[in-house]
Write a protein that holds these residues in place. Sequence first.
Motif, PDB file in Angstrom:
ATOM      1  N   LEU A   7     -20.414 -19.229 -75.541  1.00 53.26           N
ATOM      2  CA  LEU A   7     -20.961 -17.971 -76.050  1.00 53.26           C
ATOM      3  C   LEU A   7     -20.652 -17.771 -77.525  1.00 53.26           C
ATOM      4  CD1 LEU A   7     -20.236 -15.562 -73.059  1.00 53.26           C
ATOM      5  CD2 LEU A   7     -22.407 -16.655 -73.666  1.00 53.26           C
ATOM      6  N   ASP A   8     -19.546 -18.323 -77.985  1.00 52.30           N
ATOM      7  CA  ASP A   8     -19.141 -18.156 -79.386  1.00 52.30           C
ATOM      8  C   ASP A   8     -19.600 -19.298 -80.280  1.00 52.30           C
ATOM      9  OD1 ASP A   8     -17.718 -15.820 -78.667  1.00 52.30           O
ATOM     10  OD2 ASP A   8     -16.013 -17.054 -78.023  1.00 52.30           O
ATOM     11  N   ALA A   9     -20.061 -20.386 -79.685  1.00 52.78           N
ATOM     12  CA  ALA A   9     -20.395 -21.586 -80.463  1.00 52.78           C
ATOM     13  C   ALA A   9     -21.605 -21.331 -81.359  1.00 52.78           C
ATOM     14  CB  ALA A   9     -20.666 -22.750 -79.519  1.00 52.78           C
ATOM     15  N   ARG A  10     -21.559 -21.936 -82.533  1.00 49.16           N
ATOM     16  CA  ARG A  10     -22.639 -21.792 -83.504  1.00 49.16           C
ATOM     17  C   ARG A  10     -23.036 -23.154 -84.055  1.00 49.16           C
ATOM     18  NH1 ARG A  10     -23.386 -16.667 -85.880  1.00 49.16           N
ATOM     19  NH2 ARG A  10     -24.309 -17.725 -87.673  1.00 49.16           N
ATOM     20  N   GLY A  11     -24.308 -23.289 -84.334  1.00 48.95           N
ATOM     21  CA  GLY A  11     -24.778 -24.448 -85.068  1.00 48.95           C
ATOM     22  C   GLY A  11     -24.625 -24.232 -86.557  1.00 48.95           C
ATOM     23  N   PRO A  12     -24.801 -25.279 -87.348  1.00 46.27           N
ATOM     24  CA  PRO A  12     -24.678 -25.134 -88.803  1.00 46.27           C
ATOM     25  C   PRO A  12     -25.731 -24.184 -89.366  1.00 46.27           C
ATOM     26  CG  PRO A  12     -24.639 -27.442 -88.145  1.00 46.27           C
ATOM     27  CD  PRO A  12     -25.058 -26.669 -86.944  1.00 46.27           C
ATOM     28  N   GLU A  13     -25.387 -23.497 -90.431  1.00 42.98           N
ATOM     29  CA  GLU A  13     -26.322 -22.585 -91.077  1.00 42.98           C
ATOM     30  C   GLU A  13     -27.542 -23.361 -91.572  1.00 42.98           C
ATOM     31  OE1 GLU A  13     -27.277 -18.660 -91.987  1.00 42.98           O
ATOM     32  OE2 GLU A  13     -25.459 -19.423 -91.004  1.00 42.98           O
ATOM     33  N   GLY A  14     -28.722 -22.845 -91.261  1.00 40.11           N
ATOM     34  CA  GLY A  14     -29.951 -23.447 -91.756  1.00 40.11           C
ATOM     35  C   GLY A  14     -30.390 -24.712 -91.061  1.00 40.11           C
ATOM     36  N   ALA A 230     -34.418 -29.434 -72.794  1.00 37.25           N
ATOM     37  CA  ALA A 230     -33.676 -29.531 -74.050  1.00 37.25           C
ATOM     38  C   ALA A 230     -32.940 -28.226 -74.311  1.00 37.25           C
ATOM     39  CB  ALA A 230     -34.613 -29.845 -75.213  1.00 37.25           C
ATOM     40  N   LEU A 231     -31.770 -28.340 -74.927  1.00 38.85           N
ATOM     41  CA  LEU A 231     -31.041 -27.192 -75.444  1.00 38.85           C
ATOM     42  C   LEU A 231     -31.423 -27.001 -76.904  1.00 38.85           C
ATOM     43  CD1 LEU A 231     -28.707 -25.033 -75.267  1.00 38.85           C
ATOM     44  CD2 LEU A 231     -27.204 -26.860 -76.118  1.00 38.85           C
ATOM     45  N   VAL A 232     -31.733 -25.765 -77.270  1.00 41.61           N
ATOM     46  CA  VAL A 232     -32.051 -25.426 -78.652  1.00 41.61           C
ATOM     47  C   VAL A 232     -30.906 -24.581 -79.204  1.00 41.61           C
ATOM     48  CG1 VAL A 232     -33.774 -24.463 -80.226  1.00 41.61           C
ATOM     49  CG2 VAL A 232     -34.483 -25.336 -77.977  1.00 41.61           C
ATOM     50  N   VAL A 233     -30.379 -24.982 -80.348  1.00 41.48           N
ATOM     51  CA  VAL A 233     -29.313 -24.234 -81.020  1.00 41.48           C
ATOM     52  C   VAL A 233     -29.787 -23.893 -82.429  1.00 41.48           C
ATOM     53  CG1 VAL A 233     -26.937 -24.284 -81.874  1.00 41.48           C
ATOM     54  CG2 VAL A 233     -27.500 -25.396 -79.703  1.00 41.48           C
ATOM     55  N   ASP A 234     -29.776 -22.612 -82.753  1.00 39.51           N
ATOM     56  CA  ASP A 234     -30.148 -22.154 -84.088  1.00 39.51           C
ATOM     57  C   ASP A 234     -29.116 -21.117 -84.516  1.00 39.51           C
ATOM     58  OD1 ASP A 234     -31.357 -21.405 -86.452  1.00 39.51           O
ATOM     59  OD2 ASP A 234     -33.385 -21.410 -85.608  1.00 39.51           O
ATOM     60  N   ARG A 235     -28.087 -21.586 -85.244  1.00 38.06           N
ATOM     61  CA  ARG A 235     -26.924 -20.761 -85.590  1.00 38.06           C
ATOM     62  C   ARG A 235     -26.286 -20.228 -84.305  1.00 38.06           C
ATOM     63  NH1 ARG A 235     -30.085 -17.241 -89.909  1.00 38.06           N
ATOM     64  NH2 ARG A 235     -31.629 -17.559 -88.257  1.00 38.06           N
ATOM     65  N   ALA A 236     -26.263 -18.909 -84.071  1.00 40.22           N
ATOM     66  CA  ALA A 236     -25.620 -18.375 -82.869  1.00 40.22           C
ATOM     67  C   ALA A 236     -26.565 -18.351 -81.665  1.00 40.22           C
ATOM     68  CB  ALA A 236     -25.093 -16.974 -83.131  1.00 40.22           C
ATOM     69  N   GLU A 237     -27.869 -18.535 -81.897  1.00 38.77           N
ATOM     70  CA  GLU A 237     -28.836 -18.484 -80.799  1.00 38.77           C
ATOM     71  C   GLU A 237     -28.821 -19.791 -80.025  1.00 38.77           C
ATOM     72  OE1 GLU A 237     -33.662 -18.256 -79.958  1.00 38.77           O
ATOM     73  OE2 GLU A 237     -32.907 -18.315 -82.018  1.00 38.77           O
ATOM     74  N   LYS A 238     -28.776 -19.685 -78.701  1.00 38.93           N
ATOM     75  CA  LYS A 238     -28.873 -20.843 -77.823  1.00 38.93           C
ATOM     76  C   LYS A 238     -29.896 -20.538 -76.734  1.00 38.93           C
ATOM     77  CE  LYS A 238     -24.682 -20.112 -77.964  1.00 38.93           C
ATOM     78  NZ  LYS A 238     -23.758 -19.248 -78.772  1.00 38.93           N
ATOM     79  N   ARG A 239     -30.795 -21.503 -76.475  1.00 42.02           N
ATOM     80  CA  ARG A 239     -31.783 -21.319 -75.421  1.00 42.02           C
ATOM     81  C   ARG A 239     -32.187 -22.678 -74.877  1.00 42.02           C
ATOM     82  NH1 ARG A 239     -36.927 -22.080 -78.065  1.00 42.02           N
ATOM     83  NH2 ARG A 239     -36.604 -22.089 -80.339  1.00 42.02           N
ATOM     84  N   LEU A 240     -32.837 -22.657 -73.728  1.00 46.12           N
ATOM     85  CA  LEU A 240     -33.325 -23.869 -73.081  1.00 46.12           C
ATOM     86  C   LEU A 240     -34.842 -23.881 -73.100  1.00 46.12           C
ATOM     87  CD1 LEU A 240     -30.922 -23.747 -70.036  1.00 46.12           C
ATOM     88  CD2 LEU A 240     -30.833 -25.484 -71.819  1.00 46.12           C
ATOM     89  N   ILE A 241     -35.411 -25.067 -73.294  1.00 41.96           N
ATOM     90  CA  ILE A 241     -36.851 -25.238 -73.154  1.00 41.96           C
ATOM     91  C   ILE A 241     -37.095 -26.439 -72.238  1.00 41.96           C
ATOM     92  CG2 ILE A 241     -37.431 -24.200 -75.371  1.00 41.96           C
ATOM     93  CD1 ILE A 241     -37.845 -27.023 -76.493  1.00 41.96           C
ATOM     94  N   SER A 242     -38.225 -26.427 -71.536  1.00 42.50           N
ATOM     95  CA  SER A 242     -38.559 -27.523 -70.627  1.00 42.50           C
ATOM     96  C   SER A 242     -40.044 -27.837 -70.721  1.00 42.50           C
ATOM     97  CB  SER A 242     -38.214 -27.168 -69.172  1.00 42.50           C
ATOM     98  OG  SER A 242     -36.830 -27.015 -68.997  1.00 42.50           O
TER      99      SER A 242
END
Length: 252
Positions: A7-14, A230-242
């Motif tokens: 829940l706290d994990a983040r991807g790199p900015e940009g 697939a898992l999508v990570v965009d900074r703090a946003e995380k979601r799944l797509i199929s």
Amino acid sequence: MMGVHFLDARGPEGLRLYAVGDIHGHLDLLAEMHARIAAEIARDRPPDWRIIHLGDLVDRGPDSKGVIEFLIAATARDSRNIVLAGNHDQGFLDFLDYPDPTGLFARNGGPETAWSYGVALRMADALGLHQTHAALVRAVPDSHRRFLRRLPASTTFGDFFFCHAGIRPQIPLDEQDPRDLLWIRGEFLNYPALHPKVIVHGHTPQAEAEVMPNRVNVDTGAFHSGILTALVVDRAEKRLISVELPRVSGRR
């Protein structure tokens, strides 16, 4: 070092990340996933992106050769396409080096891979195995073998560590055994504590993607479910797509 919770994990900015689960010879699903991702990137215009394929490109599905060719072209076209090694990819290379009729490739979907190269493996007798193995070695382009041999076992971005199978708990991420990264299950899957980063992996198929505090498993068994996730990570946003194969006569 304290661990990182999903829940706290983040991807790199940009940088938007897409981590794609086990493909297992399903070129149709891989192409559909790339089309879906390309449409998102064109729509959202993130500053930068990476597509990380978590290994097991081959075996079980109908077109392992096509999957490898697709990813060779994708990585040559844009280095932001990243491909990691899976245990089945290593098993394919091992079989090409030595035709073990009891090994992973021979017993777990390898004949389908061979057939995608136009070779019907015969494993009931030693002569048949020798002859068809030789035919497969001739049929697999050197470029395919070089591509598979060069696949890394892991990569990391932000608070996320990507590999095929998982990690050995309590071992620093930069000291992990490559065999564990390709093969581990129980010790990793059952480990309850947090890791230094959230581990994003495949290798163990599930009916739905698993999102746990310390790991995310995006292997939804494409070879039998017809679903690639697939898992999508965009900074703090995380979601799944199929993406999913069309159903035929009530079955996937």
